[in-house]
Design a protein around this motif. Structure first.
Motif, PDB file in Angstrom:
ATOM      1  N   GLY A 258       0.774  -1.243   0.000  1.00 42.93           N
ATOM      2  CA  GLY A 258       0.000   0.000   0.000  1.00 42.93           C
ATOM      3  C   GLY A 258       0.794   1.275   0.000  1.00 42.93           C
ATOM      4  O   GLY A 258       0.201   2.371   0.009  1.00 42.93           O
ATOM      5  N   GLY A 416      -4.283   1.990  -9.615  1.00 43.86           N
ATOM      6  CA  GLY A 416      -4.962   0.709  -9.772  1.00 43.86           C
ATOM      7  C   GLY A 416      -4.372  -0.363  -8.876  1.00 43.86           C
ATOM      8  O   GLY A 416      -3.725  -0.091  -7.861  1.00 43.86           O
ATOM      9  N   ASP A 417      -4.581  -1.607  -9.263  1.00 40.77           N
ATOM     10  CA  ASP A 417      -4.090  -2.768  -8.513  1.00 40.77           C
ATOM     11  C   ASP A 417      -2.764  -3.223  -9.127  1.00 40.77           C
ATOM     12  O   ASP A 417      -2.751  -3.837 -10.200  1.00 40.77           O
ATOM     13  CB  ASP A 417      -5.116  -3.902  -8.549  1.00 40.77           C
ATOM     14  CG  ASP A 417      -6.444  -3.490  -7.929  1.00 40.77           C
ATOM     15  OD1 ASP A 417      -6.440  -2.554  -7.106  1.00 40.77           O
ATOM     16  OD2 ASP A 417      -7.477  -4.092  -8.270  1.00 40.77           O
ATOM     17  N   ASN A 419       0.471  -5.394  -9.661  1.00 42.33           N
ATOM     18  CA  ASN A 419       1.025  -6.728  -9.431  1.00 42.33           C
ATOM     19  C   ASN A 419       2.472  -6.611  -8.978  1.00 42.33           C
ATOM     20  O   ASN A 419       3.214  -5.727  -9.420  1.00 42.33           O
ATOM     21  CB  ASN A 419       0.960  -7.573 -10.710  1.00 42.33           C
ATOM     22  CG  ASN A 419      -0.457  -7.980 -11.045  1.00 42.33           C
ATOM     23  OD1 ASN A 419      -1.259  -8.271 -10.157  1.00 42.33           O
ATOM     24  ND2 ASN A 419      -0.786  -7.993 -12.330  1.00 42.33           N
ATOM     25  N   LYS A 435       3.269  -9.846  -0.508  1.00 48.11           N
ATOM     26  CA  LYS A 435       1.951  -9.794  -1.150  1.00 48.11           C
ATOM     27  C   LYS A 435       2.144  -9.833  -2.658  1.00 48.11           C
ATOM     28  O   LYS A 435       3.103  -9.266  -3.189  1.00 48.11           O
ATOM     29  CB  LYS A 435       1.193  -8.530  -0.749  1.00 48.11           C
ATOM     30  CG  LYS A 435       0.706  -8.533   0.687  1.00 48.11           C
ATOM     31  CD  LYS A 435      -0.179  -7.310   0.961  1.00 48.11           C
ATOM     32  CE  LYS A 435      -0.712  -7.345   2.384  1.00 48.11           C
ATOM     33  NZ  LYS A 435      -1.570  -6.160   2.670  1.00 48.11           N
ATOM     34  N   ASN A 437      -0.010  -8.591  -4.901  1.00 53.08           N
ATOM     35  CA  ASN A 437      -0.486  -7.383  -5.568  1.00 53.08           C
ATOM     36  C   ASN A 437      -0.980  -6.360  -4.536  1.00 53.08           C
ATOM     37  O   ASN A 437      -1.318  -6.705  -3.411  1.00 53.08           O
ATOM     38  CB  ASN A 437      -1.599  -7.689  -6.560  1.00 53.08           C
ATOM     39  CG  ASN A 437      -2.835  -8.242  -5.882  1.00 53.08           C
ATOM     40  OD1 ASN A 437      -2.862  -9.394  -5.483  1.00 53.08           O
ATOM     41  ND2 ASN A 437      -3.856  -7.399  -5.735  1.00 53.08           N
ATOM     42  N   ALA A 438      -0.985  -5.092  -4.966  1.00 49.25           N
ATOM     43  CA  ALA A 438      -1.497  -4.000  -4.139  1.00 49.25           C
ATOM     44  C   ALA A 438      -2.880  -3.622  -4.645  1.00 49.25           C
ATOM     45  O   ALA A 438      -3.137  -3.630  -5.847  1.00 49.25           O
ATOM     46  CB  ALA A 438      -0.570  -2.798  -4.220  1.00 49.25           C
ATOM     47  N   THR A 439      -3.777  -3.270  -3.724  1.00 45.33           N
ATOM     48  CA  THR A 439      -5.134  -2.890  -4.090  1.00 45.33           C
ATOM     49  C   THR A 439      -5.285  -1.376  -4.041  1.00 45.33           C
ATOM     50  O   THR A 439      -4.962  -0.742  -3.037  1.00 45.33           O
ATOM     51  CB  THR A 439      -6.147  -3.535  -3.122  1.00 45.33           C
ATOM     52  OG1 THR A 439      -5.962  -4.956  -3.147  1.00 45.33           O
ATOM     53  CG2 THR A 439      -7.577  -3.210  -3.536  1.00 45.33           C
ATOM     54  N   ASN A 440      -5.743  -0.817  -5.151  1.00 50.54           N
ATOM     55  CA  ASN A 440      -6.065   0.615  -5.234  1.00 50.54           C
ATOM     56  C   ASN A 440      -4.893   1.486  -4.768  1.00 50.54           C
ATOM     57  O   ASN A 440      -5.038   2.339  -3.892  1.00 50.54           O
ATOM     58  CB  ASN A 440      -7.320   0.924  -4.403  1.00 50.54           C
ATOM     59  CG  ASN A 440      -7.895   2.295  -4.720  1.00 50.54           C
ATOM     60  OD1 ASN A 440      -7.707   2.818  -5.812  1.00 50.54           O
ATOM     61  ND2 ASN A 440      -8.605   2.883  -3.773  1.00 50.54           N
ATOM     62  N   ASN A 441      -3.754   1.283  -5.378  1.00 48.49           N
ATOM     63  CA  ASN A 441      -2.563   2.062  -5.044  1.00 48.49           C
ATOM     64  C   ASN A 441      -2.297   3.069  -6.153  1.00 48.49           C
ATOM     65  O   ASN A 441      -2.952   3.050  -7.199  1.00 48.49           O
ATOM     66  CB  ASN A 441      -1.360   1.136  -4.862  1.00 48.49           C
ATOM     67  CG  ASN A 441      -0.302   1.742  -3.969  1.00 48.49           C
ATOM     68  OD1 ASN A 441      -0.297   2.939  -3.718  1.00 48.49           O
ATOM     69  ND2 ASN A 441       0.601   0.906  -3.472  1.00 48.49           N
TER      70      ASN A 441
END
Length: 546
Positions: A258, A416-417, A419, A435, A437-441
């Protein structure tokens, strides 16, 4: 008689009740078509947190041009809306004439304006500033945007459009108890502190800054990643040394967890100081080992330099008069002067940004949203590297047909997300924080490491917004500060910079040409009508009662 007294008593009682009701219910109505005086939900949320007295002092008072009376009136109207929403907000308009030196010492520099009245030009000096004080903390608000505009009317419109964002941003920063944390990445030959002072000293007014070295990755990578993920934003400013796989993995997992990132990358070794020293230099590709990392996120920084006919100037010695060397400011096409995206809050109303030996960015197809932020003019030329660059080429004749490469992308916002670049690869070290992928970064990539580099004068850093030699002004500082604000903004505050209003301005030329007609209509005609009415009434009265 008693009935009349009873009716009068009822009327008085009714008026008292109505007055009490009117004091209990207060409502302001915004009848403008663009809802200019309607506060956004973001602003309402910010000022709702003001639980102690907050003072706003505005230095737009006194004798100044009529156009800026409009700015004064609009500022007063807007601040009255804030005060009506929260009674803890107190407003005061002050005349700056008796405190000019004190205002200048506090960083509120005056603006010199060229005023046209009755077809004549004159100069006027105003202090377009406000100061917000909350407890022991205070901050200043500029009421005039630092943007290149075609006219004073356009400048005034941009200033009025920017009122809500400017004050909301100031109030938000001064009332926040918990500051977000920004990491200045070091360990790979990044810019020294003194060259980032102008930019970072402004960032430090709103956020907590911390230098973070990646050198510790070699000895304790797990703890280094743990420490880095406790921060909110990482600024990577002009690294010159190759990143190891473990260091790349640390940055990748910071993003996957994040963290926001601001990349200022030079993929070509080219330095202006060495060019001035010898008059000639070799520009060659720089391998930072970041290509695959950025490729995963959807961008590629090429190893070509871009020349742009719309460029900044550099001073060059052109001769001597007696023993004095004569300097002239000449256009240097390797320093593109690039415009910002007018439809995005990061770059709206920001002056052109000066880049130095910038590279061009390609965007790649993936699920990430990509928004161009800085784009060159159409008249560009790509220069492959390695290549020799000579200072004397500034005197070469310009052939416009050689500059036909079109618009080049220099800065892009990615949202966006994301990878992880190590999703299906061997990891340099094991960590429980991994992790995929990151969500909504979001991140911003700028293909110029010097975009945030200020100059040095007598051992001290100068303002990033101005060139110490040519005295040209640029939008570099505003652009970078807006970028940091956007990356760290969770409340939607930065989006207020996109507010657009329809300000109806007076046509000065038409008003000057038709001034006699309007003077007659507004001054003489009412007197003639009044005289005619008086004469007619007197004549009819005499005729009736003679």
């Amino acid at each position: 008689m008693n009935k009349k007294i009873g009716n009068i008593s009822l009327l008085i009682l009714y008026l008292i009740v109505l007055n009490n009701i009117s004091q209990s219910f207060y409502q302001r109505f915004d009848l403008t078509s663009d809802k200019r005086y309607t506060l956004s939900e973001t602003t309402k949320s910010i000022i709702s947190k003001v639980d102690n007295t907050l003072y706003i002092s505005v230095y737009l008072e006194g004798d100044f041009p009529s156009e800026f009376k409009r700015l004064q009136a609009e500022t007063r109207q807007y601040l009255e809306e804030l005060a009506a929403e929260n009674s803890n907000i107190k407003i005061n308009f002050e005349n700056p004439d008796n405190q000019r030196e004190d205002l200048i010492k506090r960083g509120m520099l005056p603006s010199q304006l060229t005023v046209e009245e009755d077809g004549k030009l004159s100069e006027a000096i105003i202090f377009p500033w406000a100061e917000v004080t909350y407890g022991k903390k205070s901050t200043t608000v500029s009421l005039l945007p630092n943007a290149i505009v075609a006219s004073q009317d356009e400048q005034l419109q941009k200033a009025i459009e920017n009122l809500e964002y400017s004050f909301s941003n100031a109030i938000n920063s001064i009332t926040q108890n918990k500051q977000k944390k920004v990491a200045i990445i070091t360990g790979n030959g990044e810019l020294q502190d003194i060259y980032q002072y102008s930019f970072l000293s402004e960032v430090a007014k709103k956020y907590r800054l911390a230098k973070f070295t990646l050198d510790s990755v070699a000895t304790n990578p797990q703890q280094t990643l743990q420490d880095l993920t406790g921060l909110d934003l990482a600024i990577i400013a002009k690294p010159t040394q190759k990143f190891t796989e473990a260091e790349k993995f640390t940055l990748d997992q910071f993003i996957a967890n994040g963290g926001k990132t601001l990349w200022m990358i030079d993929n070509v070794q080219a330095d202006q100081d060495s060019l001035f020293t010898s008059g000639k230099m070799l520009a060659y590709p720089r391998d930072l080992n970041l290509t695959d990392l950025l490729f995963t996120y959807g961008v590629r920084i090429n190893t070509t330099l871009v020349k742009d006919l719309y460029s900044a100037q550099i001073p060059l010695a052109t001769g001597k008069v007696g023993n004095q060397t004569q300097f002239q400011n000449l256009d240097w096409f390797y320093h593109p002067l690039v415009g910002g995206n007018p439809n995005h809050p990061i770059t709206k109303n920001v002056s052109p940004v000066r880049l130095q030996f910038a590279n061009q960015i390609d965007t790649l197809k993936n699920n990430i949203k990509k928004t161009p932020l800085l784009v060159s003019s159409l008249l560009t030329q790509k220069v492959g590297t390695p290549n020799f660059i000579e200072l004397q080429s500034i005197a070469d004749e310009v052939i416009e047909t050689d500059y036909k490469s079109g618009n080049q992308l220099f800065a892009v916002l990615l949202e966006g997300d994301f990878n992880s670049a190590y999703k299906n690869r061997v990891k340099p070290f094991e960590t429980s924080l991994f992790k995929e992928n990151a969500t909504n970064n979001k991140m911003v990539v700028i293909a110029d490491g010097d975009v945030g580099k200020n100059q040095i004068l007598k051992g001290k850093p100068t303002d990033l917004s101005r060139d110490k030699w040519t005295n040209q002004s640029f939008g570099n500082k505003d652009f970078l500060l807006n970028t940091v604000d956007y990356l760290l903004d969770d409340s939607g505050l930065i989006k207020l910079r996109n507010k657009t209003l329809q300000i109806r301005m007076l046509d000065k030329q038409k008003a000057f040409q038709e001034r006699t007609f309007w003077q007659f209509l507004n001054v003489v005609l009412p007197l003639l009508i009044l005289f005619g009415f008086g004469f007619g009434f007197s004549y009819l009265r005499k005729r009736k009662y003679s």
